[in-house]
Design a protein around this motif. Structure first.
Motif, short mmCIF file in Angstrom:
data_model
loop_
_atom_site.label_atom_id
_atom_site.label_comp_id
_atom_site.label_asym_id
_atom_site.label_seq_id
_atom_site.Cartn_x
_atom_site.Cartn_y
_atom_site.Cartn_z
N LYS A 184 0.89 -1.24 0.08
CA LYS A 184 0.07 -0.12 0.13
C LYS A 184 0.92 1.35 -0.09
O LYS A 184 1.84 1.37 0.91
CB LYS A 184 -1.07 -0.15 1.31
CG LYS A 184 -1.88 1.23 1.24
CD LYS A 184 -3.05 1.05 0.49
CE LYS A 184 -3.78 2.50 0.23
NZ LYS A 184 -4.68 2.38 -1.10
N VAL A 235 -5.75 -10.39 -0.18
CA VAL A 235 -5.87 -11.00 1.26
C VAL A 235 -7.05 -12.24 1.10
O VAL A 235 -8.12 -11.71 0.51
CB VAL A 235 -6.59 -9.83 2.29
CG1 VAL A 235 -6.54 -10.56 3.84
CG2 VAL A 235 -5.30 -8.78 2.47
N ALA A 283 -8.77 -5.48 7.03
CA ALA A 283 -10.07 -5.03 7.52
C ALA A 283 -10.90 -4.81 6.28
O ALA A 283 -12.13 -4.72 6.36
CB ALA A 283 -10.02 -4.24 8.42
N GLY A 284 -10.25 -4.40 5.12
CA GLY A 284 -11.31 -3.75 4.05
C GLY A 284 -11.41 -2.30 4.03
O GLY A 284 -12.49 -1.81 3.59
N ILE A 285 -10.69 -1.75 4.74
CA ILE A 285 -10.82 -0.25 5.19
C ILE A 285 -10.10 0.31 3.90
O ILE A 285 -10.35 1.46 3.45
CB ILE A 285 -10.16 0.36 6.47
CG1 ILE A 285 -11.41 -0.34 7.59
CG2 ILE A 285 -10.32 1.79 6.40
CD1 ILE A 285 -10.73 -0.18 9.03
N TYR A 286 -8.77 -0.08 3.86
CA TYR A 286 -7.83 0.44 2.66
C TYR A 286 -7.92 -0.79 1.36
O TYR A 286 -8.09 -1.70 1.63
CB TYR A 286 -6.37 0.66 3.15
CG TYR A 286 -6.17 1.79 3.87
CD1 TYR A 286 -7.31 2.88 4.09
CD2 TYR A 286 -5.10 1.95 4.67
CE1 TYR A 286 -6.90 4.06 4.73
CE2 TYR A 286 -4.80 3.08 5.39
CZ TYR A 286 -5.94 4.18 5.68
OH TYR A 286 -5.80 5.01 6.22
N ASP A 287 -7.59 -0.11 0.39
CA ASP A 287 -7.80 -0.97 -0.76
C ASP A 287 -6.15 -1.11 -1.08
O ASP A 287 -5.42 -0.23 -1.51
CB ASP A 287 -8.21 -0.07 -2.11
CG ASP A 287 -8.75 -1.05 -3.18
OD1 ASP A 287 -8.55 -2.29 -3.13
OD2 ASP A 287 -9.30 -0.62 -4.27
N PRO A 288 -5.87 -2.59 -1.09
CA PRO A 288 -4.19 -2.51 -1.16
C PRO A 288 -3.96 -2.40 -2.64
O PRO A 288 -4.62 -2.61 -3.55
CB PRO A 288 -3.88 -3.91 -0.71
CG PRO A 288 -5.42 -4.70 -0.60
CD PRO A 288 -6.34 -3.41 -0.50
N SER A 295 -13.69 -9.78 12.27
CA SER A 295 -14.71 -8.61 12.98
C SER A 295 -14.51 -7.35 12.27
O SER A 295 -13.23 -7.25 11.61
CB SER A 295 -13.52 -8.62 14.36
OG SER A 295 -12.42 -8.13 14.13
N PRO A 296 -15.29 -6.61 12.04
CA PRO A 296 -15.30 -5.60 11.02
C PRO A 296 -14.70 -4.28 11.84
O PRO A 296 -14.39 -3.27 11.13
CB PRO A 296 -16.59 -5.09 11.07
CG PRO A 296 -17.42 -5.62 12.36
CD PRO A 296 -16.75 -6.58 12.85
N PHE A 297 -14.25 -4.33 13.21
CA PHE A 297 -13.55 -3.06 13.70
C PHE A 297 -11.82 -3.31 14.11
O PHE A 297 -11.71 -4.23 14.21
CB PHE A 297 -14.36 -2.69 14.74
CG PHE A 297 -14.24 -3.74 16.06
CD1 PHE A 297 -15.06 -4.76 15.70
CD2 PHE A 297 -13.42 -3.54 16.81
CE1 PHE A 297 -15.03 -5.68 16.82
CE2 PHE A 297 -13.25 -4.41 17.75
CZ PHE A 297 -14.19 -5.64 17.80
N ILE A 298 -11.44 -2.39 14.05
CA ILE A 298 -9.86 -2.23 14.81
C ILE A 298 -9.75 -1.38 15.84
O ILE A 298 -8.66 -1.67 15.97
CB ILE A 298 -9.07 -2.01 13.54
CG1 ILE A 298 -9.34 -0.42 12.80
CG2 ILE A 298 -9.06 -2.86 12.16
CD1 ILE A 298 -8.09 0.17 12.05
N GLU A 299 -10.63 -0.56 16.06
CA GLU A 299 -10.59 0.11 17.20
C GLU A 299 -11.61 0.18 18.02
O GLU A 299 -12.85 -0.19 17.39
CB GLU A 299 -10.22 1.54 16.97
CG GLU A 299 -8.81 2.21 17.27
CD GLU A 299 -8.50 3.53 16.86
OE1 GLU A 299 -9.64 4.31 17.21
OE2 GLU A 299 -7.63 3.61 16.32
N LYS A 345 -5.44 -2.28 8.13
CA LYS A 345 -6.59 -1.69 7.74
C LYS A 345 -6.88 -2.35 6.17
O LYS A 345 -7.78 -2.53 5.60
CB LYS A 345 -6.46 -0.08 7.39
CG LYS A 345 -6.78 0.48 8.83
CD LYS A 345 -6.47 1.99 8.54
CE LYS A 345 -6.94 2.56 9.78
NZ LYS A 345 -6.64 4.18 9.82
#
Lengths: 422, 281
Positions: free
Chosen positions: A34, A106, A96-101, A113-117, A93
């Motif tokens: 990324k 992956v 988690a699918g928050i950023y697009d590599p 789980s959908p959250f990292i915080e 991220k």
């Protein structure tokens, strides 16, 4: 659930053709990169954009994650460590699918789980009761399921008395407790956790760690990003060290923790403090702290030390004017930036005498380190006799304290425990 | 590990617009919308009253203005009700578009710390506005009955007008939301456009008050089309329809087409920008 089984059979088939031995990994990270583009001149308005139509082609590239590949097994407790800006969170991220590599991909087998915080989406204007339900839905429970587990969540958080209080009136510790309690109710096979334990009191942190251990026993896969090496050594099956987006090493958590520490002390601003810090503080009040370091009893400079040993914090101080009876201070702060040790010559040492302009001295603070494992940053301060500060240099050196146990406290004093029947 | 297995390429996890679980997407959208609605209505004792007061006060001022001071409404049957209904519909339109514009920036925490279907955020804004519209419409219907409009079958078509307006507003919202993430001056630009829109659309007046020469052009505005149809269906079956104002049945395709275009273009732009929203916030 159907997607999970499809993915599982797919890889089972693949594994059958390739290697029949390996168990299906929970997370396959393949060649993930990324890169962030930081435009040298960012145009954040349409007006600027219209005025400079061709100007945006120049940008700096920040390679946050570079070609990371790793398979994480089912039920593994996997630590991701690295210094600030090493790409840990970016990698998480991407997972988690928050950023697009940018490259690679992956593959996740199981519910992620959908959250990292913690506490994402909490609304301060609603009561804890409402927030728990909303948060549970956001984390993937259905409305019905969220209501069913409500009592369990509140029991874990131990916040029965504050249910109808608006969240904005909660202390940050209470919020974290609430958030964590909701988060552990998520039906995920794979959990992504980014430094969740930074807040909360020691007792609750202990509870969190116990919860992780339980989840681990249940066979859930946990990806854990942290700076806390003792937690890595204690919980992780395997760990990965990242530096500038690259995988430095992958394997045994104890080795990784050691390497992380070494990497940390390679920091130029800490080791080569004499160059960087004097320029800032040397002129102040005509006194400069030219150098500071830690050493062991043999006078050997050290950057790590076992808990329970005797260490010396040393500072080299140069006077450009005459100073009468100054007080020398050494302050150790842990990673949470709390002052753990404050030694100074003011209380028991007596008067220090007069120092002439041009003199350079060395002050040695020797103490029993009963410190809990953490990284300690040294601040050196010279003050007048009335304790008015002349010069203060923070983070001039640091010491990593190691231990085989993690008590959860800030000091580990030598102790005996007796149990007697009455 | 040397070559990328096909399964990995397929399950490539990129930030999703809707997500792979429609049920979850809908749950999230609804939860966000209800939460927002509740915060607004139950946040203060008078919460509900305030949100009703806003369009009503605006209505009261404009009504007095345009019946007593300027003679705009006196020759129009049910002018007061027309004014009230168009203000309520316009409020829905502005709430949706203005709300969508800043929603991604406001919901930064969800987008940066969680796998959250991107589209749920602007869609929930539209849904909250729709709830508000529903509440306001109750007031409108009470006024309608009180002013002696006889209910007729045309009323049943009213929801279709709301749907058309919602499609237009959501489409614009999907365009504005990612645009605002990049360019912060979209906000004042849109504010000005909405102010122009308020006067160009037949809100304060009815469409046949326009001069003959520009009538057909101004009626191409989808909002104008909705309001003119609203008058015909809801208040006065003898009033001109959009087709009458435009001059031809076929020309109705222009406002319809613009609505569809706004929606399709907005959706296209949103899905194109969605993967990068989190990093640009």
């Amino acid at each position: 659930m159907s997607s999970v089984t499809v993915a599982a059979t797919e890889t089972a088939a693949e594994a059958g053709t390739a290697k029949a031995t390996s168990v299906t990994p929970a997370v396959e990270i393949h060649d993930v990169s990324k890169t962030f583009r930081l435009p040298k001149q960012r145009y954040s308005t349409l007006k600027e954009r219209a005025l400079h139509p061709f100007a945006s082609s120049e940008y700096d590239e920040l390679r946050a994650v570079q070609h990371v590949s790793v398979d994480i097994g089912q039920g593994e407790f996997f630590g991701i460590v690295g210094r600030n800006g090493s790409g840990k969170s970016t990698l998480l991220k991407c997972l988690a699918g928050i950023y697009d590599p940018d490259t690679g991909g992956v593959n996740i087998h199981g519910r992620l789980s959908p959250f990292i915080e913690l506490g994402v989406g909490f609304n301060p204007d609603l009561t804890a009761r409402d927030n728990v339900l909303i948060n549970a839905i956001m984390l993937g429970l259905t409305r019905k399921e969220a209501r069913r587990r409500f009592d369990q969540i509140i029991d874990f958080a131990e916040l029965h008395d504050f249910l109808d209080m608006k969240l904005k009136n909660y202390s940050s510790g209470m919020r974290v407790r609430l958030a964590f309690s909701v988060a552990v109710q998520v039906d995920a096979d794979i959990l992504l956790i980014d430094e969740v334990l930074a807040v909360g009191d020691a007792a609750f942190q202990q509870k969190c760690y116990e919860q992780f251990a339980t989840m681990h026993k249940e066979g859930r896969t946990i990806l854990f990003v942290t700076h806390d090496m003792s937690a890595v050594e204690r919980f992780c099956d395997r760990a990965m060290l990242l530096e500038k987006g690259d995988v430095v090493d992958l394997g045994n958590p104890v080795d990784i923790a050691r390497q992380y520490n070494e990497l940390n002390f390679g920091r130029p601003e800490l080791v080569a403090a004499e160059d960087t810090l004097v320029g800032e503080s040397g002129t102040r009040g005509g006194v400069s702290v030219t150098r500071a370091w830690f050493e062991d009893l043999y006078g050997q400079q050290v950057i790590t030390q076992e808990s329970g040993t005797r260490v010396r914090a040393c500072a080299e101080i140069h006077f450009e004017r005459d100073v009468e009876n100054p007080i020398f201070h050494a302050i150790l702060r842990n990673e949470a930036n709390a002052v753990i040790v404050h030694l100074d010559t003011g209380w028991r040492h007596g008067l220090t005498g007069t120092f002439k302009a041009g003199e350079t001295i060395k002050v040695v603070f020797q103490f029993e380190n009963e410190l809990a494992p953490s990284r300690y940053a040294l601040s050196t301060i010279v003050s007048e006799q009335d304790r008015a500060e002349i010069v203060a240099v923070h983070e001039i050196a640091s010491l990593m304290i190691h231990s085989t146990v993690l008590s959860g406290g800030v000091i580990d004093p030598p102790h005996q425990i007796e149990i007697t029947r009455q | 590990m040397s070559s990328l297995p096909a399964s990995i390429r397929r399950s490539f996890r990129s930030p999703q617009v809707v997500g792979d679980d429609l049920q979850r997407f809908w749950n999230l959208t609804l939860t966000l919308a209800i939460t927002e609605f509740r915060v607004r209505y139950f946040g203060s004792v008078l919460g509900y009253l305030w949100s009703l007061m806003r369009p009503l006060l605006l209505f009261a001022v404009l009504y007095i203005m345009f019946t007593e001071v300027a003679d705009v409404g006196n020759s129009v049957p049910f002018y007061g009700l027309y004014l009230l209904t168009s203000i309520v519909l316009w409020t829905f339109f502005t709430e949706t578009t203005n709300g969508s514009l800043s929603c991604l920036v406001n919901r930064e925490d969800l987008l940066r710390k969680m796998r959250f279907p991107r589209l749920a955020v602007p869609l929930s804004v539209a849904l909250t506005a729709l709830f508000n519209l529903g509440v306001n419409m109750i007031a409108v219907f009470i006024f309608a009955v009180a002013s002696g409009v006889t209910p007729h079958p045309g009323w049943l078509l009213f929801p279709f007008l709301i749907v058309a307006l919602a499609i237009l507003a959501t489409g614009l919202g999907m365009l504005l939301a990612p645009l605002y993430v990049r360019y912060r001056d979209v906000d004042p630009i849109w504010e000005v456009l909405m102010q122009i829109g308020f006067y160009v659309s037949p809100i304060l007046y009815v469409a046949d008050k326009w001069p003959e020469s520009v009538r057909a052009i101004l009626q191409c505005n989808p909002v104008a089309a909705v309001l003119t149809e609203m008058r015909y269906l809801f208040l006065d079956p003898s009033a001109p329809t959009t087709a009458d104002v435009l001059g031809s049945m076929w020309l109705v395709l222009i406002p319809v087409g613009l609505t569809v275009f706004a929606f399709v273009f907005g959706a296209w732009y949103f899905q194109r920008e969605a993967p990068r929203i989190a990093e640009e916030l």
